[in-house]
Design an enzyme around this catalytic site. Structure first.
Site, short mmCIF file in Angstrom:
data_model
loop_
_atom_site.label_atom_id
_atom_site.label_comp_id
_atom_site.label_asym_id
_atom_site.label_seq_id
_atom_site.Cartn_x
_atom_site.Cartn_y
_atom_site.Cartn_z
N LYS A 111 -0.10 -6.87 6.10
CA LYS A 111 -0.21 -7.08 4.73
C LYS A 111 -0.41 -8.56 4.23
CE LYS A 111 1.95 -3.22 2.19
NZ LYS A 111 2.85 -2.77 1.42
N LYS A 194 -10.26 7.95 5.14
CA LYS A 194 -9.02 8.59 4.57
C LYS A 194 -9.42 8.69 3.10
CE LYS A 194 -4.28 7.79 5.02
NZ LYS A 194 -3.13 7.07 5.39
N LYS A 197 -6.76 6.29 -3.00
CA LYS A 197 -6.64 6.15 -4.42
C LYS A 197 -7.65 5.01 -5.07
CE LYS A 197 -3.00 2.58 -3.60
NZ LYS A 197 -2.39 1.70 -3.80
#
Ligand code: TRP
Length: 332
Positions: A111, A194, A197
């Site tokens: 991240k 995948k 969202k």
């Protein structure tokens, strides 16, 4: 006594992948364990969140969990920030866990990337908050996906170091609960990506709030190939869209890819999609409309969450009192 704690991030655009990968597992766990389920807004703000959007997403995730069938009378469903005991224990864990342990966390490295100097301190300390989430209830079991295994290991290390530093068996070492291989649900537009969202095409995913018409339309438009469905798993090689739609069928019907193949071998996509649509609508339709009902007027939802936070704090307060005594804090 077995007690489960699990957390879910408040994100928007909850979709079929989230339902099958996380939310549905919670519905199953509630029959076998005492469960605390938490929408982790403190974790969410480790990266920037627009305040109004955070509120909306917190309610959306809670509504999804309830609509999917988590019974708030049998379980505790609550929002993390509504029980301040998590943050209090997290601070103590910041002083137990070692820099070297956290430096090894692969999720942080991913991240933060090259931006290490500029990410929040909270993003680095995030695993200690997760340890506190679990241990402030002395939870014994945690359902975790692949991506959270390392964090759970850290929670065990932290519990163990606390116990040995203070010479008291305060915390149990929480065990992972393996939920069975979660199906990776792929985009309806590209069977190699995948379901996400953040995909800009809404046709790439079935949202948990989609109604029957939207589900039918998206499945009708879902990418396929010109061949009929194969009669063996080998026949799916190089056919990612076919494999994905069979997996969706399998997951929604609680079966395997093989069982889906046995049923649809040799049939055309249009026949298969018709049955898949009926199945998807029967499972997801009621969940979507129940979510919409909770969100249209959140008074009931907010009340459930508030009661959940009260129940959660009733469990965490004695643990935190014990910890503070052990650490040597003067108790008010
Ligand atoms: N970190 C988890 C995630 O990103 C969410 C989470 C927070 C969690 N606290 C937890 C999961 C405690 C299990 C137990 O998905």
């Amino acid at each position: 006594m077995n007690r489960i704690f699990s957390g879910i991030q408040p994100t928007g655009n909850l979709h079929l992948g989230n339902y099958l990968g996380a939310v549905r597992n919670w519905v199953r766990l509630q029959n076998d364990f005492e469960c605390l389920f938490c929408v982790v807004d403190l974790h969410a703000i480790t990266v920037w969140q627009d305040p109004a959007v955070l509120k909306t997403h917190t309610r959306e995730v809670a509504a999804a969990v309830l609509a999917a069938g988590v019974d708030p009378k049998k379980n505790i469903l609550f929002v993390q920030s509504q029980n301040p005991d998590h943050a209090q224990l997290a601070w103590i864990f910041n002083c137990v866990a070692r820099m070297g342990w956290l430096n090894r966390m692969t999720q942080f490295k991913e991240k933060a990337g090259k931006n290490r100097e500029n990410v929040s301190v909270g993003l680095f300390a995030y695993p200690n908050l997760m340890s506190a989430d679990i241990l402030v209830y002395k939870a014994t079991h945690v359902p975790v996906g692949e991506d959270q295994k390392q964090h759970l290991e850290l929670a065990r290390d932290t519990a163990q170091k606390f116990n040995s530093d203070y010479g008291r068996e305060v915390f149990p070492l929480p065990e992972p609960v393996i939920m069975g291989a979660a199906t990776r649900i792929m985009s309806l537009r590209d069977g190699t990506k995948k379901m996400s969202k953040s995909d800009e095409s809404d046709y790439s995913r079935i949202n948990m709030t989609d109604d029957a018409d939207a589900i039918a339309l998206k499945l009708r438009k879902a990418k396929t190939d010109p061949l009929p469905l194969p009669d063996s798993l080998d026949g799916l090689a190089g056919r990612p869209e076919a494999a994905n739609l069979l997996d969706v069928w399998a997951a929604l019907s609680d079966g395997t890819r093989q069982a889906a193949l046995d049923r649809f071998a040799g049939r055309t996509f249009s026949e298969f999609k018709k049955e898949l649509t009926e199945l998807a609508v029967s499972v997801l339709g009621p969940i979507g409309s129940e979510m919409q009902r909770y969100l249209a007027d959140p008074t009931e939802l907010d009340g459930i969450l508030k009661a959940g936070a009260t129940a959660a704090r009733a469990l965490s307060a004695p643990v935190l009192a014990e910890v503070e005594e052990v650490v040597g804090f003067l108790r008010a």
